[in-house]
Scaffold this motif. Structure first.
Motif, PDB file in Angstrom:
ATOM      1  N   CYS A  23     -82.781 -10.727 -50.390  1.00 29.74           N
ATOM      2  CA  CYS A  23     -82.211 -11.921 -51.022  1.00 29.74           C
ATOM      3  C   CYS A  23     -82.719 -12.109 -52.447  1.00 29.74           C
ATOM      4  O   CYS A  23     -82.153 -12.901 -53.213  1.00 29.74           O
ATOM      5  N   CYS A  28     -77.442  -9.512 -54.521  1.00 29.06           N
ATOM      6  CA  CYS A  28     -77.281 -10.083 -53.184  1.00 29.06           C
ATOM      7  C   CYS A  28     -77.254 -11.607 -53.223  1.00 29.06           C
ATOM      8  O   CYS A  28     -77.939 -12.237 -54.025  1.00 29.06           O
ATOM      9  N   CYS A  30     -77.560 -14.763 -50.420  1.00 24.69           N
ATOM     10  CA  CYS A  30     -77.883 -15.118 -49.042  1.00 24.69           C
ATOM     11  C   CYS A  30     -77.610 -16.597 -48.809  1.00 24.69           C
ATOM     12  O   CYS A  30     -77.944 -17.439 -49.646  1.00 24.69           O
ATOM     13  N   HIS A  31     -77.005 -16.887 -47.709  1.00 24.61           N
ATOM     14  CA  HIS A  31     -76.809 -18.285 -47.338  1.00 24.61           C
ATOM     15  C   HIS A  31     -76.886 -18.416 -45.824  1.00 24.61           C
ATOM     16  O   HIS A  31     -76.591 -17.477 -45.089  1.00 24.61           O
ATOM     17  N   HIS A  32     -77.296 -19.595 -45.403  1.00 20.81           N
ATOM     18  CA  HIS A  32     -77.522 -19.818 -43.985  1.00 20.81           C
ATOM     19  C   HIS A  32     -76.246 -20.320 -43.322  1.00 20.81           C
ATOM     20  O   HIS A  32     -75.526 -21.147 -43.873  1.00 20.81           O
ATOM     21  N   GLU A  43     -78.807 -15.969 -40.976  1.00 22.40           N
ATOM     22  CA  GLU A  43     -78.644 -15.730 -42.401  1.00 22.40           C
ATOM     23  C   GLU A  43     -77.511 -14.727 -42.644  1.00 22.40           C
ATOM     24  O   GLU A  43     -77.447 -13.680 -41.992  1.00 22.40           O
ATOM     25  N   VAL A  45     -76.002 -12.265 -45.413  1.00 17.73           N
ATOM     26  CA  VAL A  45     -76.445 -11.565 -46.621  1.00 17.73           C
ATOM     27  C   VAL A  45     -75.284 -10.756 -47.180  1.00 17.73           C
ATOM     28  O   VAL A  45     -74.759  -9.866 -46.510  1.00 17.73           O
ATOM     29  N   ASP A  46     -74.884 -11.070 -48.411  1.00 14.25           N
ATOM     30  CA  ASP A  46     -73.774 -10.392 -49.069  1.00 14.25           C
ATOM     31  C   ASP A  46     -74.311  -9.604 -50.253  1.00 14.25           C
ATOM     32  O   ASP A  46     -74.789 -10.178 -51.243  1.00 14.25           O
ATOM     33  N   CYS A  47     -74.241  -8.275 -50.136  1.00  9.19           N
ATOM     34  CA  CYS A  47     -74.799  -7.404 -51.172  1.00  9.19           C
ATOM     35  C   CYS A  47     -73.773  -6.379 -51.636  1.00  9.19           C
ATOM     36  O   CYS A  47     -73.985  -5.163 -51.530  1.00  9.19           O
ATOM     37  N   LEU A  60     -84.669  -7.174 -44.740  1.00 14.26           N
ATOM     38  CA  LEU A  60     -83.787  -8.285 -44.384  1.00 14.26           C
ATOM     39  C   LEU A  60     -84.589  -9.518 -43.986  1.00 14.26           C
ATOM     40  O   LEU A  60     -85.721  -9.398 -43.501  1.00 14.26           O
ATOM     41  N   ALA A  64     -81.649 -12.723 -40.217  1.00 15.87           N
ATOM     42  CA  ALA A  64     -80.391 -12.164 -40.717  1.00 15.87           C
ATOM     43  C   ALA A  64     -79.406 -11.965 -39.571  1.00 15.87           C
ATOM     44  O   ALA A  64     -79.760 -11.437 -38.513  1.00 15.87           O
ATOM     45  N   LEU A  67     -74.760  -8.652 -42.516  1.00 15.47           N
ATOM     46  CA  LEU A  67     -75.084  -7.931 -43.743  1.00 15.47           C
ATOM     47  C   LEU A  67     -73.818  -7.262 -44.260  1.00 15.47           C
ATOM     48  O   LEU A  67     -73.213  -6.446 -43.573  1.00 15.47           O
TER      49      LEU A  67
END
Length: 458
Positions: A23, A28, A30-32, A43, A45-47, A60, A64, A67
């Motif tokens: 994050c 990347c 990241c949001h919950h 979580e 996670v967009d990368c 991670l 997470a 992903l």
């Protein structure tokens, strides 16, 4: 002492740098996920758009859940801390240029969904999925697989849904069992299978012999010219975009649980009587873009529903984009039960036989292209904008050969009547003998010609 503290701080920072969270990467986000469903709680996670991400030593978050590594121009997937997690449930590797996956790349014990679509994979090495014991969904669409033996996932006991669209797998499946038990086939727990666009021409009789729990089948965009024996467990079936020229009642007779049926863009010319009578659970039927379809039988759903549609469960029916010109008025009872009916894009003949359609509850969104094709004066008119008085049927004039036949018979009768009248009422002709007898009876004598021409002497 100061030197010792400095060294300790440096070591801590170094360790933290080696295993920094993903994050913290500039690529990347990241949001919950705060949804109430515990299964998707965690979580996200967009990368995307970082081709070197797997080469970096990121870890991670402990919570997470998803992903996203799509669109990173990745060419190879190998082991990385990013691909090691006890909580990750969904991994998206789609829309890359992946040609190879290392057998030890995935160490995701709780992974349930894996998307590898839109890549350049030709083979899945043995052992690649060995650590994905809980995998339920696998998408391998739009890759370059050419033989089914190159995909080994028979050991995935929890796998329920698989997508193999647009791989050239058809030729290798024509003589093989899709659910082969010798190692490379699908497991009996598969509930959803999509094999659209795999160049499949033949479905042999044992194709689904071990598909004991298959509920959803998409086998569209292939080269199938005829239907086949469908698994009786199906609830969803799509055989659209195949050169199938005929369907019959026998094709669907055992599909008592089928709820959705898609028969779009086939080569069929008619929907025969009783074709869908046995589909007692069918709620959605699509018959769109069938360019040869000109006849829809009034008894397509059976005879009973034409009088009593209480048990008719179909909710939506689409016939748009075909070549229908009319529908039997007997269908007004079952069609009147539908929640959604789409009749747009057909060649409707707006005469008295089609007037009943205006009484159906057609959704306003389906009005615009529900138009007349004939007669000429109503061409392109919206059916629901026309008054019922325009839906008329002209009195049919007798055909030409009938007119000619009647004329010939009448002429012959006139000639016969004239002949009879002449025979009955005209005097008969007199012969030469009758004339001679008439003149001899009058007391006249015939003078010689010579005597009658000589002059008297003076």
């Amino acid at each position: 002492m100061r030197i010792f503290c400095a060294i300790l701080i440096f070591m801590v920072c170094s360790i933290r740098g080696e295993s920094s969270l993903i994050c913290d990467s500039e690529f990347c986000v990241c949001h919950h996920n705060n949804k109430g469903d515990r299964e998707v709680f965690g979580e996200i996670v967009d990368c995307s758009y970082d081709p070197n991400l797997l080469k970096k030593n990121f870890a991670l978050p402990e919570t997470a859940y998803t992903l996203n590594l799509s669109r990173n121009n990745l060419t190879k997937v190998q082991f990385s801390l990013v691909l090691k997690s006890d909580t990750l449930s969904e991994l998206l590797l789609n829309s890359n240029q992946i040609t190879d996956i290392s057998p030890d790349a995935f160490r995701l014990s709780n992974l349930k969904r894996l998307d590898l679509s839109d890549n350049d994979l030709q083979i899945i090495h043995k052992g690649t999925f060995d650590r994905l014991n809980k995998l339920e969904y696998l998408n391998l669409a739009n890759n370059k697989f050419a033989t089914f033996e190159e995909i080994t996932f028979h050991h995935l006991r929890d796998l329920k849904e698989i997508v193999l669209d647009n791989n050239n797998l058809g030729p290798s499946l024509e003589d093989n069992n899709l659910f082969d038990r010798n190692g490379y086939g699908l497991t009996q727990k598969i509930q959803s299978l999509s094999i659209s666009g795999i160049n499949l021409e033949i479905v042999h009789e044992n194709f689904f012999v071990y598909a004991f729990d298959l509920k959803r089948l998409i086998i569209s965009n292939n080269n199938l010219s005829e239907t086949f024996e469908f698994p009786f467990t199906l609830e969803y079936l799509d055989i659209s975009n195949n050169p199938i020229s005929e369907i019959s009642e026998e094709d669907f007779i055992n599909l008592v649980a089928l709820r959705v049926l898609k028969l779009n863009n086939l080569m069929i010319k008619e929907i025969p009587g009783y074709a869908f009578e046995s589909l007692h659970s069918l709620t959605n039927l699509e018959l769109e873009r069938n360019k040869n379809l000109v006849n829809f039988s009034a008894t397509a759903f059976g005879m009973e529903v034409l009088e009593d549609a209480d048990d008719f469960v179909l909710e939506t029916l689409s016939l748009k984009g075909s070549r229908l010109t009319s529908l039997d008025e007997q269908l007004k009872v079952p069609f009147g039960q539908l929640i959604r009916l789409d009749l747009q894009g057909n060649f409707w003949n707006c005469d008295c036989n089609l007037k009943w359609i205006k009484k159906l509850q057609i959704h306003p969104d389906d009005y615009d292209h529900l138009r007349c094709y004939t007669p000429k004066q109503l061409y392109n008119s919206r059916i629901f904008d026309l008054d019922e008085k325009f839906f008329t049927c002209a009195i049919k004039s007798p055909s030409r050969h009938i007119v000619v036949t009647i004329s010939v018979i009448t002429f012959c009768l006139l000639l016969t009547s004239l002949a009879v009248w002449v025979y009955m009422f005209m005097p008969r002709s007199q012969t030469t003998c009758d004339l001679a007898h008439m003149y001899s009876g009058a007391g006249y004598s015939m003078l010689p010609v010579q005597a009658s021409t000589m002059r008297d002497p003076l």
